[in-house]
Design an enzyme around this catalytic site. Structure first.
Site, PDB file in Angstrom:
ATOM      1  N   CYS A 297     -11.430 -11.526   0.997  1.00 47.27           N
ATOM      2  CA  CYS A 297     -10.738 -10.966  -0.175  1.00 47.27           C
ATOM      3  C   CYS A 297     -10.925 -11.849  -1.414  1.00 47.27           C
ATOM      4  O   CYS A 297     -10.631 -13.042  -1.375  1.00 47.27           O
ATOM      5  CB  CYS A 297      -9.247 -10.845   0.166  1.00 47.27           C
TER       6      CYS A 297
HETATM    7  N1  LIG Z   1      -2.592  -8.483  -6.850  1.00 53.33           N
HETATM    8  C1  LIG Z   1      -2.919  -8.994  -5.592  1.00 53.33           C
HETATM    9  C2  LIG Z   1      -3.985  -8.145  -4.915  1.00 53.33           C
HETATM   10  C3  LIG Z   1      -4.297  -8.599  -3.529  1.00 53.33           C
HETATM   11  C4  LIG Z   1      -5.072  -7.533  -2.745  1.00 53.33           C
HETATM   12  O1  LIG Z   1      -5.256  -6.404  -3.222  1.00 53.33           O
HETATM   13  N2  LIG Z   1      -5.524  -7.889  -1.526  1.00 53.33           N
HETATM   14  C5  LIG Z   1      -6.229  -6.919  -0.674  1.00 53.33           C
HETATM   15  C6  LIG Z   1      -7.487  -7.509  -0.050  1.00 53.33           C
HETATM   16  S1  LIG Z   1      -8.789  -7.802  -1.181  1.00 53.33           S
HETATM   17  C7  LIG Z   1      -5.377  -6.565   0.528  1.00 53.33           C
HETATM   18  O2  LIG Z   1      -4.819  -7.434   1.159  1.00 53.33           O
HETATM   19  N3  LIG Z   1      -5.318  -5.292   0.878  1.00 53.33           N
HETATM   20  C8  LIG Z   1      -4.653  -4.853   2.076  1.00 53.33           C
HETATM   21  C9  LIG Z   1      -4.388  -3.389   2.072  1.00 53.33           C
HETATM   22  O3  LIG Z   1      -4.650  -2.758   1.057  1.00 53.33           O
HETATM   23  O4  LIG Z   1      -3.927  -2.873   3.088  1.00 53.33           O
HETATM   24  C10 LIG Z   1      -3.377 -10.426  -5.784  1.00 53.33           C
HETATM   25  O5  LIG Z   1      -4.200 -10.697  -6.679  1.00 53.33           O
HETATM   26  O6  LIG Z   1      -2.896 -11.276  -5.070  1.00 53.33           O
END
Ligand SMILES: N[C@@H](CCC(=O)N[C@@H](CS)C(=O)NCC(=O)O)C(=O)O
Length: 319
Positions: A46
């Site tokens: 990520c």
């Molecule tokens: N705004 C957050 C975004 C984090 C994010 O979107 N992480 C994604 C992975 S790249 C995630 O964990 N997604 C899990 C899901 O959508 O189920 C940050 O910058 O910390």
């Protein structure tokens, strides 16, 4: 269990992070800095979580802030899960709570939690809760809050005198590049795709111009703006170009100044070790089955980032 990103007219809309507390020595703050009190949950796939790993490494906080690294596979129903390194090389299980899934962490912190279960997560072992799950805020905490135990105290990626410039560059790079590649890749209408893809490449052209004359995004100082862009650009050619259909160019062939900057950052001490291309490629190409139903992972890892770059010379002074 599955919580969808909100979309309107085929447009991907990123959710706002829910836990927004701060680790700081401010009197009365329940989250006081201390060594080994907090734990960082990340995915090396990520780009948002990757930012926190870079700052943790550069500030020498490895012992102060231990990590768990989720398996690269993001399941559409249960989300991120933990594996051990024998099953998934590069994974580090949840040594704090012993959970199998990241969502268990969110429910422990808030049984009513109803948003997505994202990484990174900054966890407080003492209070048994999530401090913060917003990468841009976590990197600011790691930048200063743990300086007492840091091997690089005083090293800052958000210097006072450059804050306005850093904030300005972060704002458009977030919208058009960091999140822009997601808006392009997750678009479900032609119009949303084309609009966002064009915005990505307009912003890359702007970055290319900046990096022609300047070593880093904000002059000759390496700042959090570079870290935030780095974790997107290292994924650009191997993933976003192909998987997210950002096909109007590659870093390797069309953006020589970005390529030189990418190599310069990659070659800084400790940065290369934070890049796990195996997790990165498998995560996107195998997890997003709507985008890539065959789950075949392309061979290319992007340009060779180990090629030496030498001293920075602005374009206007190049022979
Ligand atoms: N705004 C957050 C975004 C984090 C994010 O979107 N992480 C994604 C992975 S790249 C995630 O964990 N997604 C899990 C899901 O959508 O189920 C940050 O910058 O910390």
């Amino acid at each position: 269990m599955s919580i969808r990103w909100k979309t309107t007219k085929g447009e991907f809309v990123r959710q706002v992070s829910s836990f927004r507390n701060t680790v700081s020595a401010e009197p009365g703050n329940p989250f006081q800095p201390a060594p080994d009190r907090y734990h960082l949950y990340v995915s090396t796939a990520c780009p948002w979580a990757h930012r926190t790993l870079v700052v943790r490494a550069l500030k020498g906080l490895e012992d102060v802030l231990p990590v768990s690294i989720v398996d690269w596979h993001l399941a559409s129903d249960k989300g991120w899960h933990f594996s051990d390194a024998a099953t998934t090389p590069g994974a580090i299980p949840d040594t704090v709570n012993g959970f199998a899934y990241l969502h268990e962490l969110y429910f422990k912190a808030d049984p009513e939690y109803s948003a997505r279960f994202t990484v990174p997560v900054l966890w407080d072992k003492q209070l048994g809760t999530i401090v913060n799950n917003e990468s841009s805020e976590i990197i600011r905490m790691l930048n200063t809050a743990f300086d007492e135990w840091s091997s690089a105290p005083g090293l800052t990626f958000y210097p006072e005198s450059l804050r306005q410039q850093i904030d300005d560059v972060n704002a458009w790079i977030y919208d058009q590049i960091n999140n822009g590649v997601y808006k392009t890749g997750f678009a479900t209408t032609q119009d949303a795709y084309e609009r966002n893809c064009k915005a990505v490449f307009a912003a890359l052209a702007r970055v290319e111009d900046i990096l022609a004359e300047s070593e880093f995004l904000v002059g000759s100082t390496f700042t959090e703006a570079d870290i935030r862009l780095f974790t997107t650009m290292v994924r650009f050619d191997p993933v976003y170009h192909t998987h997210f259909k950002c096909t109007s160019g590659t870093v390797a062939h069309d953006f020589p100044n970005i390529l030189r900057w990418l190599r310069r950052v990659y070659q800084m001490p400790k940065i290369a070790a934070t890049v796990d291309m195996d997790h990165i490629k498998k995560h996107y190409y195998v997890s997003h089955i709507k985008i890539n139903p065959t789950q075949v992972v392309p061979l290319w890892d992007g340009p060779d980032l180990t090629v030496p770059v030498g001293e920075f010379v602005p374009r206007s002074q190049r022979k």
